[in-house]
Scaffold this motif. Structure first.
Motif, mmCIF file in Angstrom:
data_model
loop_
_atom_site.group_PDB
_atom_site.id
_atom_site.type_symbol
_atom_site.label_atom_id
_atom_site.label_comp_id
_atom_site.label_asym_id
_atom_site.label_seq_id
_atom_site.Cartn_x
_atom_site.Cartn_y
_atom_site.Cartn_z
ATOM 1 N N GLY A 38 42.353 3.542 -11.822
ATOM 2 C CA GLY A 38 42.521 2.520 -10.789
ATOM 3 C C GLY A 38 41.282 2.321 -9.938
ATOM 4 N N GLY A 39 41.156 1.110 -9.370
ATOM 5 C CA GLY A 39 40.097 0.837 -8.400
ATOM 6 C C GLY A 39 38.795 0.321 -8.970
ATOM 7 N N PHE A 40 38.775 -0.025 -10.265
ATOM 8 C CA PHE A 40 37.547 -0.518 -10.880
ATOM 9 C C PHE A 40 37.713 -1.994 -11.211
ATOM 10 C CE2 PHE A 40 37.736 4.012 -11.617
ATOM 11 C CZ PHE A 40 36.450 4.421 -11.290
ATOM 12 N N PRO A 41 36.999 -2.882 -10.535
ATOM 13 C CA PRO A 41 37.186 -4.324 -10.720
ATOM 14 C C PRO A 41 36.784 -4.790 -12.116
ATOM 15 C CG PRO A 41 35.981 -3.848 -8.691
ATOM 16 C CD PRO A 41 36.028 -2.577 -9.472
ATOM 17 N N GLN A 42 37.383 -5.886 -12.543
ATOM 18 C CA GLN A 42 37.011 -6.543 -13.790
ATOM 19 C C GLN A 42 35.524 -6.905 -13.748
ATOM 20 O OE1 GLN A 42 39.512 -7.100 -16.121
ATOM 21 N NE2 GLN A 42 38.239 -8.125 -17.648
ATOM 22 N N GLN A 43 34.804 -6.650 -14.861
ATOM 23 C CA GLN A 43 33.355 -6.870 -14.888
ATOM 24 C C GLN A 43 32.951 -8.216 -15.471
ATOM 25 O OE1 GLN A 43 31.071 -4.405 -13.532
ATOM 26 N NE2 GLN A 43 33.112 -4.008 -12.702
ATOM 27 N N PHE A 44 33.746 -8.732 -16.416
ATOM 28 C CA PHE A 44 33.478 -10.041 -16.998
ATOM 29 C C PHE A 44 34.756 -10.544 -17.655
ATOM 30 C CE2 PHE A 44 31.926 -6.878 -20.115
ATOM 31 C CZ PHE A 44 32.676 -7.194 -21.231
ATOM 32 N N PRO A 45 34.855 -11.844 -17.961
ATOM 33 C CA PRO A 45 36.097 -12.383 -18.522
ATOM 34 C C PRO A 45 36.440 -11.740 -19.861
ATOM 35 C CG PRO A 45 34.673 -14.147 -17.745
ATOM 36 C CD PRO A 45 33.854 -12.895 -17.702
ATOM 37 N N PRO A 46 37.722 -11.509 -20.131
ATOM 38 C CA PRO A 46 38.128 -10.905 -21.405
ATOM 39 C C PRO A 46 37.585 -11.675 -22.598
ATOM 40 C CG PRO A 46 39.991 -11.066 -19.905
ATOM 41 C CD PRO A 46 38.870 -11.816 -19.261
ATOM 42 N N GLY A 47 36.998 -10.934 -23.540
ATOM 43 C CA GLY A 47 36.497 -11.530 -24.767
ATOM 44 C C GLY A 47 35.087 -12.049 -24.700
ATOM 45 N N ALA A 48 34.448 -12.024 -23.531
ATOM 46 C CA ALA A 48 33.134 -12.648 -23.376
ATOM 47 C C ALA A 48 32.043 -11.934 -24.169
ATOM 48 C CB ALA A 48 32.751 -12.707 -21.898
ATOM 49 N N ARG A 49 32.106 -10.603 -24.225
ATOM 50 C CA ARG A 49 31.063 -9.860 -24.928
ATOM 51 C C ARG A 49 31.511 -8.423 -25.148
ATOM 52 N NH1 ARG A 49 28.320 -6.717 -21.092
ATOM 53 N NH2 ARG A 49 28.593 -7.394 -18.915
ATOM 54 N N PHE A 50 30.717 -7.683 -25.923
ATOM 55 C CA PHE A 50 30.962 -6.262 -26.166
ATOM 56 C C PHE A 50 30.392 -5.434 -25.018
ATOM 57 C CE2 PHE A 50 29.664 -2.074 -27.591
ATOM 58 C CZ PHE A 50 30.687 -1.653 -28.420
ATOM 59 N N ALA A 51 31.172 -4.489 -24.518
ATOM 60 C CA ALA A 51 30.679 -3.497 -23.563
ATOM 61 C C ALA A 51 31.507 -2.230 -23.773
ATOM 62 C CB ALA A 51 30.800 -3.979 -22.125
ATOM 63 N N TYR A 52 30.856 -1.208 -24.315
ATOM 64 C CA TYR A 52 31.578 0.034 -24.636
ATOM 65 C C TYR A 52 32.300 0.540 -23.400
ATOM 66 C CZ TYR A 52 32.498 4.590 -26.712
ATOM 67 O OH TYR A 52 33.124 5.711 -27.213
ATOM 68 N N ASN A 53 33.575 0.907 -23.569
ATOM 69 C CA ASN A 53 34.415 1.167 -22.404
ATOM 70 C C ASN A 53 35.398 2.294 -22.695
ATOM 71 O OD1 ASN A 53 36.686 0.803 -20.472
ATOM 72 N ND2 ASN A 53 35.506 -0.970 -19.805
ATOM 73 N N ASN A 54 35.173 3.446 -22.073
ATOM 74 C CA ASN A 54 36.100 4.567 -22.238
ATOM 75 C C ASN A 54 37.466 4.250 -21.649
ATOM 76 O OD1 ASN A 54 34.671 7.014 -23.444
ATOM 77 N ND2 ASN A 54 33.198 6.332 -21.920
ATOM 78 N N GLY A 55 37.469 3.653 -20.460
ATOM 79 C CA GLY A 55 38.733 3.361 -19.795
ATOM 80 C C GLY A 55 39.650 2.487 -20.612
#
Length: 328
Positions: free
Chosen positions: A135-152
């Motif tokens: 919790g507490g981590f804002p969205q970084q970019f619109p869904p589907g826009a690009r690849f960004a490796y993400n553990n969460g």
């Protein structure tokens, strides 16, 4: 110098602690173990020692999700909000299961692998602990826009899978991935209560990594496995015993041709895909953990390197990539 001698030379030069196993089907092409599973008691690593595989776990998570899709409990287009409800409100309502599988969700990530240990690692021992950490981590970019490796994103997938199936996530991995593959030594173990025949991870300082990892892993990483189990995994995956072959093909097809700083790799759904050749691989890196396991469908060759140090696996994995066993 043959490849076995080259591996022994490299192991000595780099003080490699871990296991190397290369196979074609059930035939062992190359096998060796080096270093200590427990330095204090001088317990050596063996080929069947369990090692933490960190993000290698993501492949198992992806397969659990796909098995639920095959059953009709989820779809690639399922919006995760339908299962999260009021939890994790900062995740965009448009984020789907496929976005998370492909690391294209854009959600804020709770764990940067290049930073210090995850927040409150000793509290990460179940879905409630992970919900608090996510919790507490804002969205970084619109869904589907690009690849960004993400553990969460993969931790969220574990929560989604457990809620869709109404079963604990670790049981889903055991029943839907490990059991059909015959992976008897693969499990989510407590980092502070490791059983026998399990390697302790070591930091550069020489200390154990017990305070640097979650108490129990989850969808984004933290399971333990062995080289023989990973050989069994690739065999079962290719045979369609975990999910149907058409889904294996879909998961190992390119979903992201560009993966940011790792331009030598593309990404599917839960699996890395080298830019050249037909290989499929799982990889993991964490404090006191490094792991890579590769399968080449064209030759049936599998190569697995497991290490209980953070950098140990990489020189050995690079050697096996340059000189594939049996091809040199």
């Amino acid at each position: 110098m043959d490849l076995g001698e080259e591996i022994d030379r490299l192991a000595g030069e780099t003080r490699f602690s871990g296991v190397v196993l290369a196979s074609r089907g059930e035939e062992t092409v190359l096998s060796s173990a080096h270093g200590m599973a427990h330095r204090g008691y001088a317990v050596p690593n063996t080929v069947d020692t369990r090692f933490a595989i960190a993000s290698g776990t993501k492949g198992f998570t992806a397969l659990v999700i796909v098995s639920l899709i095959v059953e009709g409990l989820l779809s690639l287009g399922t919006r995760v909000r339908t299962l999260l409800g009021a939890d994790l409100p900062l995740i965009d309502d448009g984020v789907t299961v496929e976005h998370l599988l492909a690391h294209r969700s854009g959600i804020g990530d709770y764990y940067d692998e290049d930073a210090e240990p995850p927040p409150r690692p000793q509290e990460l021992s179940g879905p409630e602990g992970y919900l608090r950490a996510l919790g507490g981590f804002p969205q970084q970019f619109p869904p589907g826009a690009r690849f960004a490796y993400n553990n969460g994103g993969y931790a969220v997938l574990a929560i989604v899978a457990a809620r869709a199936a109404n079963e604990p996530f670790e049981r889903l991995v055991r029943e839907r991935v490990c059991a059909p593959a015959g992976m008897a030594d693969t499990a989510f173990l407590r980092s502070d209560e490791l059983p026998g025949r399990t390697a302790i991870g070591y930091l550069e300082s020489g200390r154990a990594n017990v305070f640097s990892l979650p108490v129990v892993g989850f969808g984004d990483g933290g399971s333990y496995s062995t080289a023989p189990d990973l050989r069994a995994f690739w065999t079962a995956l290719a045979a369609g015993r975990i999910v149907p072959r058409e889904w294996v093909a879909r998961m190992t097809a390119v979903h992201s041709a560009s993966t940011g700083t790792r331009q030598e790799y593309r990404y599917g759904l839960g699996f890395w895909l080298p830019a050249r050749g037909d290989a499929v691989l799982l990889e993991g890196y964490d404090h006191g953990v490094s792991f890579r396991s590769t399968y080449r469908p064209s030759s049936g060759l599998t190569c697995t390197v497991l290490s209980n140090t953070a950098e140990g696996a990489w020189p050995m994995a690079a050697l096996l990539e340059q000189e594939p066993p049996g091809d040199s």
